[in-house]
Design a protein around this motif. Structure first.
Motif, mmCIF file in Angstrom:
data_model
loop_
_atom_site.group_PDB
_atom_site.id
_atom_site.type_symbol
_atom_site.label_atom_id
_atom_site.label_comp_id
_atom_site.label_asym_id
_atom_site.label_seq_id
_atom_site.Cartn_x
_atom_site.Cartn_y
_atom_site.Cartn_z
ATOM 1 N N UNK A 267 -124.306 -14.730 -36.032
ATOM 2 C CA UNK A 267 -122.916 -14.604 -35.568
ATOM 3 C C UNK A 267 -121.978 -14.424 -36.766
ATOM 4 N N UNK A 268 -122.209 -15.198 -37.822
ATOM 5 C CA UNK A 268 -121.346 -15.084 -39.014
ATOM 6 C C UNK A 268 -121.420 -13.668 -39.586
ATOM 7 N N UNK A 269 -122.641 -13.117 -39.691
ATOM 8 C CA UNK A 269 -122.785 -11.741 -40.189
ATOM 9 C C UNK A 269 -122.137 -10.762 -39.216
ATOM 10 N N UNK A 270 -122.308 -11.053 -37.918
ATOM 11 C CA UNK A 270 -121.700 -10.205 -36.882
ATOM 12 C C UNK A 270 -120.178 -10.248 -36.941
ATOM 13 N N UNK A 271 -119.625 -11.407 -37.292
ATOM 14 C CA UNK A 271 -118.160 -11.515 -37.408
ATOM 15 C C UNK A 271 -117.637 -10.578 -38.497
ATOM 16 N N UNK A 272 -118.354 -10.537 -39.619
ATOM 17 C CA UNK A 272 -117.919 -9.647 -40.709
ATOM 18 C C UNK A 272 -117.911 -8.201 -40.214
ATOM 19 N N UNK A 273 -119.003 -7.807 -39.537
ATOM 20 C CA UNK A 273 -119.080 -6.433 -39.002
ATOM 21 C C UNK A 273 -117.923 -6.156 -38.056
ATOM 22 N N UNK A 274 -117.703 -7.067 -37.130
ATOM 23 C CA UNK A 274 -116.732 -6.791 -36.065
ATOM 24 C C UNK A 274 -115.290 -6.945 -36.558
ATOM 25 N N UNK A 275 -115.085 -7.728 -37.618
ATOM 26 C CA UNK A 275 -113.741 -7.757 -38.206
ATOM 27 C C UNK A 275 -113.482 -6.455 -38.957
ATOM 28 N N UNK A 276 -114.549 -5.856 -39.489
ATOM 29 C CA UNK A 276 -114.373 -4.528 -40.098
ATOM 30 C C UNK A 276 -113.927 -3.523 -39.024
ATOM 31 N N UNK A 277 -114.619 -3.525 -37.892
ATOM 32 C CA UNK A 277 -114.203 -2.639 -36.781
ATOM 33 C C UNK A 277 -112.775 -2.978 -36.352
ATOM 34 N N UNK A 345 -117.027 1.510 -29.101
ATOM 35 C CA UNK A 345 -117.221 2.119 -30.418
ATOM 36 C C UNK A 345 -118.322 3.162 -30.301
ATOM 37 N N UNK A 346 -118.180 4.222 -31.064
ATOM 38 C CA UNK A 346 -119.188 5.287 -31.036
ATOM 39 C C UNK A 346 -120.346 4.919 -31.967
ATOM 40 N N UNK A 347 -121.403 5.719 -31.884
ATOM 41 C CA UNK A 347 -122.552 5.530 -32.771
ATOM 42 C C UNK A 347 -122.086 5.660 -34.233
ATOM 43 N N UNK A 348 -121.191 6.615 -34.495
ATOM 44 C CA UNK A 348 -120.684 6.824 -35.865
ATOM 45 C C UNK A 348 -119.905 5.588 -36.331
ATOM 46 N N UNK A 349 -119.063 5.044 -35.449
ATOM 47 C CA UNK A 349 -118.300 3.828 -35.803
ATOM 48 C C UNK A 349 -119.268 2.706 -36.203
ATOM 49 N N UNK A 350 -120.334 2.592 -35.416
ATOM 50 C CA UNK A 350 -121.259 1.477 -35.647
ATOM 51 C C UNK A 350 -122.045 1.685 -36.944
ATOM 52 N N UNK A 351 -122.444 2.913 -37.207
ATOM 53 C CA UNK A 351 -123.149 3.183 -38.464
ATOM 54 C C UNK A 351 -122.224 2.911 -39.661
ATOM 55 N N UNK A 352 -120.944 3.286 -39.515
ATOM 56 C CA UNK A 352 -119.975 3.028 -40.597
ATOM 57 C C UNK A 352 -119.804 1.516 -40.801
#
Ligand code: GLY
Length: 360
Positions: A267-277, A345-352
């Motif tokens: 979840x902590x790693x996921x938070x970093x990803x999703x705060x980037x989005x 989010x698109x596939x491109x958003x997620x890869x970014x």
């Protein structure tokens, strides 16, 4: 919290008590139901470490203890069936009660076992980990993992009573404490800058349990308030999924690769990803993203994967049960406490986003 519309819906009422006297409060909770038989579900760890704390309670004198495996790998249909079997062989009726004594795996699986045995028996959660106290045991999500997917099968059905006794936290190892703390960070992010700031200052290397207690209380209140408003996750409860779309994908990938990853770390790693989005899509302040990222790196390290894993992670995100057909559904933030649910989010958003996580 703004920009949310939702409908109030009832769920079975749940009483959450921060207990100063577990024996008294447990006895009162059992008395309210007056079950004909009592069962206590433990895992191999809580059987050894936590059951001795309660074993001498008069209210549990006639209880039968059921013990299951201790890790998330045991959160299976086979384990669930073994609990149904133990209840059946122990003579449980629809008027019996199950007390789940353990972490999130025990409260999730035990809650599902109780919700389905003879179409549902009463149950109480006594969470023994920080993760279960601030998240899993509260709010009625129950279930098991299935076909490699986290919590794929389950029902919403709240424990009648949740009893939080923070004495159990003193038996928790540092990794499990940090795992639960990630859900508290999530609660900080969806509530206020002030609460987030006090969480980011807390020293997890030298834990001051007296100082932790009010933070736990605030965290549980944030969750309770949200669940009360939207028990079945049609609207505002989706705020609690922040960090979990990417986090569950990391967790599922790790599970498939035989790597042990605690839920809160993912979840902590996921938070970093999703705060980037959140920053790129909703204007979340970059300095807050940076601050949380620093905290997560220092406290949880990093999840290692290379770009060959992107398709697999994307695929795992498409299986997330929070999705609507054809869209990966994220909860994002425009600022701390400013929640934007149902963000695609698109596939491109997620890869970014994954590029940022690895290299940013
Ligand atoms: N763990 C998120 C929720 O209970 O909704």
């Amino acid at each position: 919290m703004r920009h949310i519309s939702y409908t109030l819906q009832p769920m079975n009422p749940q009483e959450v008590i921060i207990s100063q006297d577990l024996e008294r409060d447990l006895s009162a909770a059992i008395q309210r139901v007056r079950p004909d038989r009592l069962f206590v579900l433990t895992d191999t760890t809580t059987r050894e470490v936590c059951w001795p704390v309660v074993a001498s309670f008069q209210c549990l004198a006639a209880a039968e203890v059921i013990t299951i495996g201790a890790t998330d790998e045991a959160k299976t249909l086979e384990t669930l069936a073994s609990v149904w079997t133990a209840l059946g062989e122990g003579g449980a009726t629809r008027h019996s009660m199950l007390i789940n004594l353990g972490g999130g795996m025990v409260t999730d699986l035990g809650g599902f076992a109780a919700s389905t045995f003879k179409r549902g028996i009463a149950y109480i959660n006594v969470p023994t980990t920080l993760l279960a106290m601030v998240d899993a045991s509260v709010g009625g999500k129950t279930g098991i993992n299935f076909r490699g997917l986290k919590n794929e099968i389950g029902v919403f059905n709240a424990a009648g009573t949740v009893l939080l006794d923070t004495q159990f936290l003193r038996t928790l190892d540092s990794k499990n404490l940090r795992s639960g703390y990630a859900e508290m960070i999530k609660h900080g992010l969806i509530s206020s800058d002030e609460h987030l700031a006090e969480l980011l200052c807390f020293d997890l290397d030298y834990v001051d349990y007296a100082a932790l207690l009010p933070l736990v209380g605030t965290s549980v209140n944030i969750k309770e308030r949200i669940v009360r408003e939207d028990p079945h996750e049609h609207g505002i409860r989706k705020a609690l999924n922040l960090g979990h779309t990417a986090g569950h994908a990391f967790e599922s990938l790790a599970m498939a690769e035989g790597r042990t990853v605690l839920h809160g770390y993912a979840v902590a790693w996921g938070l970093v990803c999703e705060l980037y989005l959140s920053a790129t899509r909703c204007g979340f302040p970059p300095e807050r993203l940076h601050q949380v990222r620093q905290f997560v790196r220092q406290t949880y390290g990093t999840f290692d994967f290379d770009c060959h894993a992107y398709d697999r992670l994307y695929d795992l995100m498409t299986h997330d049960k929070k999705n609507t057909a054809g869209h990966i559904n994220f909860t994002l933030l425009a600022a701390v406490g400013d929640i934007r649910i149902n963000q695609n989010a698109t596939r491109e958003d997620i890869f970014e986003m994954l590029d940022y996580y690895r290299e940013g």
